[in-house]
Scaffold this motif. Sequence first.
Motif, short mmCIF file in Angstrom:
data_model
loop_
_atom_site.label_atom_id
_atom_site.label_comp_id
_atom_site.label_asym_id
_atom_site.label_seq_id
_atom_site.Cartn_x
_atom_site.Cartn_y
_atom_site.Cartn_z
N ILE A 1 0.83 -1.20 0.00
CA ILE A 1 0.00 0.00 0.00
C ILE A 1 0.87 1.25 0.00
N ALA B 1 -7.42 -10.21 1.79
CA ALA B 1 -7.12 -10.07 3.22
C ALA B 1 -6.77 -11.41 3.85
N ILE C 1 -3.48 -1.96 7.08
CA ILE C 1 -4.42 -1.55 6.04
C ILE C 1 -5.09 -0.24 6.41
N ALA D 1 -10.00 -6.23 8.27
CA ALA D 1 -9.13 -6.13 7.09
C ALA D 1 -9.94 -6.28 5.81
N LEU E 1 -10.45 -3.24 3.05
CA LEU E 1 -10.03 -3.44 1.66
C LEU E 1 -11.21 -3.30 0.71
#
Length: 240
Positions: free
Chosen positions: A76, A95, A155, A227, A231
């Motif tokens: 990321i 994830a 994340i 997560a 996402l």
Amino acid sequence: MTVMAPLMEVTLRGLLGRRRTILLALLAGLPVLIALLIRISGGRPDADRILDTLVVRTVMPLVALIVGTSAIGSEIDDGTAVYLLIKPIPRWQVAASKIVVAAALTAVMVVPAVVLTGLLLGSRTGDTMTTVLAYSIACLVGGSAYAAAFVALSIFTSRALLLGLAYVLIWEGVLSGLLEGTKFLSIRQATLGLTAALGVRVPNDPLVPTVSVVVLVAVLVGASALASWRLARFEIRGGD
């Protein structure tokens, strides 16, 4: 699973860079080295205390932190996650693959260290094999919980490594020992509670077995859900 397999393979190759692998190996080898030096010098301290102090309180969370925050957080940060997230793959599978790889790599690094350290030192408070098995199982579950939590944290924020260090060193290292009522918020205490539930006496008073299991399961499930949720809402911005 056919989709997750290549995702896990790519994640694993990305995590096993030369510098990171050396750092992880040094961390995991630290308790083994200390145990070996103790045996060579003729000393024989209790393996339970070494496993508690070096592995559960230090090596396990730090290995999980390095692995967990790098599994997707580094992608990321450098922008390469875009190439993964634009593919028609359900975000929960992305994830899940990151968490599975992070948990597995943490276990591969930590559990052998537990076994070797325990066998080198032996246990004064009980059967050595019982101690090794209990700590191995507890670290397998506890390390997975740490890894999942740090993957989810990476994340949500680019400062996951710093926040993770603060959690491990300050919250778990200081505050959970001073504030008795906050132990249920500590993955470390839950791991020690699971160790005690498996028949090994731990140096300090951990969480009771039922609460320990609930905490570890809640972290694993909650981190995976968070997560996946984050996402699923991750925005990919195109160039202007």
